[in-house]
Design an enzyme around this catalytic site. Structure first.
Site, PDB file in Angstrom:
ATOM      1  N   ASN A 108       6.998  31.745 -67.716  1.00 41.96           N
ATOM      2  CA  ASN A 108       5.773  32.313 -67.174  1.00 41.96           C
ATOM      3  C   ASN A 108       5.197  33.316 -68.173  1.00 41.96           C
ATOM      4  O   ASN A 108       5.937  33.974 -68.899  1.00 41.96           O
ATOM      5  CB  ASN A 108       6.109  33.054 -65.861  1.00 41.96           C
ATOM      6  CG  ASN A 108       4.880  33.674 -65.216  1.00 41.96           C
ATOM      7  OD1 ASN A 108       3.821  33.043 -65.109  1.00 41.96           O
ATOM      8  ND2 ASN A 108       5.004  34.929 -64.788  1.00 41.96           N
ATOM      9  N   HIS A 110       2.987  36.771 -68.242  1.00 38.86           N
ATOM     10  CA  HIS A 110       2.495  37.841 -67.369  1.00 38.86           C
ATOM     11  C   HIS A 110       1.729  38.860 -68.214  1.00 38.86           C
ATOM     12  O   HIS A 110       2.226  39.288 -69.268  1.00 38.86           O
ATOM     13  CB  HIS A 110       3.671  38.518 -66.635  1.00 38.86           C
ATOM     14  CG  HIS A 110       3.194  39.556 -65.673  1.00 38.86           C
ATOM     15  ND1 HIS A 110       2.684  39.227 -64.430  1.00 38.86           N
ATOM     16  CD2 HIS A 110       3.096  40.901 -65.794  1.00 38.86           C
ATOM     17  CE1 HIS A 110       2.307  40.342 -63.822  1.00 38.86           C
ATOM     18  NE2 HIS A 110       2.544  41.360 -64.618  1.00 38.86           N
ATOM     19  N   GLU A 148      14.719  33.492 -59.380  1.00 43.71           N
ATOM     20  CA  GLU A 148      14.291  33.550 -57.972  1.00 43.71           C
ATOM     21  C   GLU A 148      13.467  34.800 -57.653  1.00 43.71           C
ATOM     22  O   GLU A 148      12.776  34.839 -56.649  1.00 43.71           O
ATOM     23  CB  GLU A 148      15.475  33.387 -57.001  1.00 43.71           C
ATOM     24  CG  GLU A 148      16.756  34.158 -57.285  1.00 43.71           C
ATOM     25  CD  GLU A 148      17.418  33.794 -58.608  1.00 43.71           C
ATOM     26  OE1 GLU A 148      17.868  34.756 -59.266  1.00 43.71           O
ATOM     27  OE2 GLU A 148      17.476  32.614 -58.993  1.00 43.71           O
ATOM     28  N   ALA A 180      -2.255  39.052 -77.322  1.00 42.43           N
ATOM     29  CA  ALA A 180      -0.868  38.865 -76.886  1.00 42.43           C
ATOM     30  C   ALA A 180      -0.632  37.483 -76.250  1.00 42.43           C
ATOM     31  O   ALA A 180       0.109  36.669 -76.795  1.00 42.43           O
ATOM     32  CB  ALA A 180      -0.470  39.971 -75.910  1.00 42.43           C
ATOM     33  N   GLU A 181      -1.287  37.192 -75.131  1.00 45.42           N
ATOM     34  CA  GLU A 181      -0.932  35.979 -74.376  1.00 45.42           C
ATOM     35  C   GLU A 181      -1.071  34.697 -75.189  1.00 45.42           C
ATOM     36  O   GLU A 181      -0.167  33.855 -75.201  1.00 45.42           O
ATOM     37  CB  GLU A 181      -1.812  35.867 -73.120  1.00 45.42           C
ATOM     38  CG  GLU A 181      -1.573  36.982 -72.134  1.00 45.42           C
ATOM     39  CD  GLU A 181      -2.361  36.797 -70.863  1.00 45.42           C
ATOM     40  OE1 GLU A 181      -2.376  35.695 -70.300  1.00 45.42           O
ATOM     41  OE2 GLU A 181      -2.992  37.766 -70.411  1.00 45.42           O
TER      42      GLU A 181
END
Ligand code: GRF
Length: 213
Positions: A108, A110, A148, A180-181
Site C-alpha cells: 500500500n 500512504h 491485518e 514521494a509517492e
C-alpha cells in the site's frame, strides 16, 4: 514475471506512475494483469483501458452486506491469482481473508510518514489537512506491506517532503505525490519483482549480495 493486480478508487495517478515506469523500463519483470476499482467512475479505469488492461468494478454497494462483498472480492482475487497486489489509492479496507491468502504479497502507498497521520479516518486529502493543522514541517509518503491492521504492516520505504507555510491540503498533496509517492511505489514494485527485498523479524530488509530470499 510478477503478475500484479492494482486496486484503485480515484484519479489513478499512482497507477499512471507504475504504467509509465513499466513502459520506461524502471520497473522490470512485471505485468499488470487487472485493475480493480470500487468506484465505477474512477479515472484510473480509463487509464487502465488506454493501456489495454482489464478494469474490474467491485463495489461494496453492489452487495447486501460487507461479508458477501468480502467473499466476492477475495474470490475474484483468487481467480486472478496475482503474485502481488498493489493498493494505489484504494479506499476500501482489505478483508482479513484476503490478507491471510496473500500474506506478504500486498503493498500500500500512504501519503504520510507512518506512524504519523495514518490509521482509521486518515485517507486522501484528510491526511494533508491533519498534517497542516498540526503544523508539521516535514511530511512524506510510505510504502508498506499490508497486514491485518490499518497502515500497520512492515515498512518498505519512506520519503520526506517539505511542508511550506502557504500550503493548502491540495498543494501539499500534489507535492507529496510528485516528490514521494510516484517515486516510491514504482521503486518498491521493481525491488519486489527483482527479489531485492526480504522480510526478517517483521521488518523489511534490502537483500545484500549473497543473501537468499
Ligand atoms: C494518493 O495520495 C494515495 O497515497 C492516497 O490516495 C491518493 C490517490 O491518488 N491513498 P491517485 O488515485 O493515485 O491519483
Amino acid at each position: 514475471m510478477l503478475k500484479t493486480v492494482v486496486c484503485v478508487s480515484g484519479g489513478g495517478t499512482n497507477l499512471q506512475a507504475i504504467l509509465d515506469a513499466i513502459e520506461q523500463g524502471r520497473i522490470t519483470n512485471t505485468r499488470i494483469t487487472a485493475v480493480i476499482s470500487n468506484n465505477p467512475g474512477a479515472k484510473a479505469l480509463e487509464r487502465a483501458k488506454t493501456h489495454g488492461i482489464p478494469g474490474i468494478v467491485m463495489s461494496p454497494k453492489e452487495y447486501p452486506d460487507r461479508e458477501s462483498f468480502h467473499r466476492a472480492f477475495t474470490e475474484k482475487m483468487c481467480e486472478l491469482a496475482p503474485d502481488l497486489i498493489v493498493l494505489a489509492g484504494f479506499l476500501v479496507k482489505i478483508p482479513q481473508e484476503m490478507v491471510a491468502r496473500f500474506s506478504g504479497r500486498i503493498v500500500n502507498i500512504h501519503p504520510s510518514l507512518i506512524p504519523s497521520f495514518c490509521g482509521v479516518g486518515y485517507y486522501g486529502l484528510k491526511v494533508h489537512e491533519k498534517a497542516l493543522e498540526r503544523g508539521v514541517k516535514l511530511t512524506g509518503a510510505t510504502v508498506h506491506f499490508v497486514n491485518e491492521g490499518m497502515d500497520e504492516g512492515p515498512i518498505i520505504a519512506q520519503r520526506a517532503v517539505e511542508v511550506r507555510e502557504d500550503d493548502t491540503p491540495q498543494t501539499l498533496q500534489r507535492r507529496v505525490m510528485e516528490q514521494a509517492e510516484w517515486i516510491l511505489l514504482p521503486a518498491a514494485i521493481d525491488d519486489i519483482a527483482n527479489g531485492r527485498l526480504q522480510i526478517a523479524d517483521g521488518k523489511v530488509r534490502r537483500k545484500r549480495n549473497g543473501d537468499s530470499l
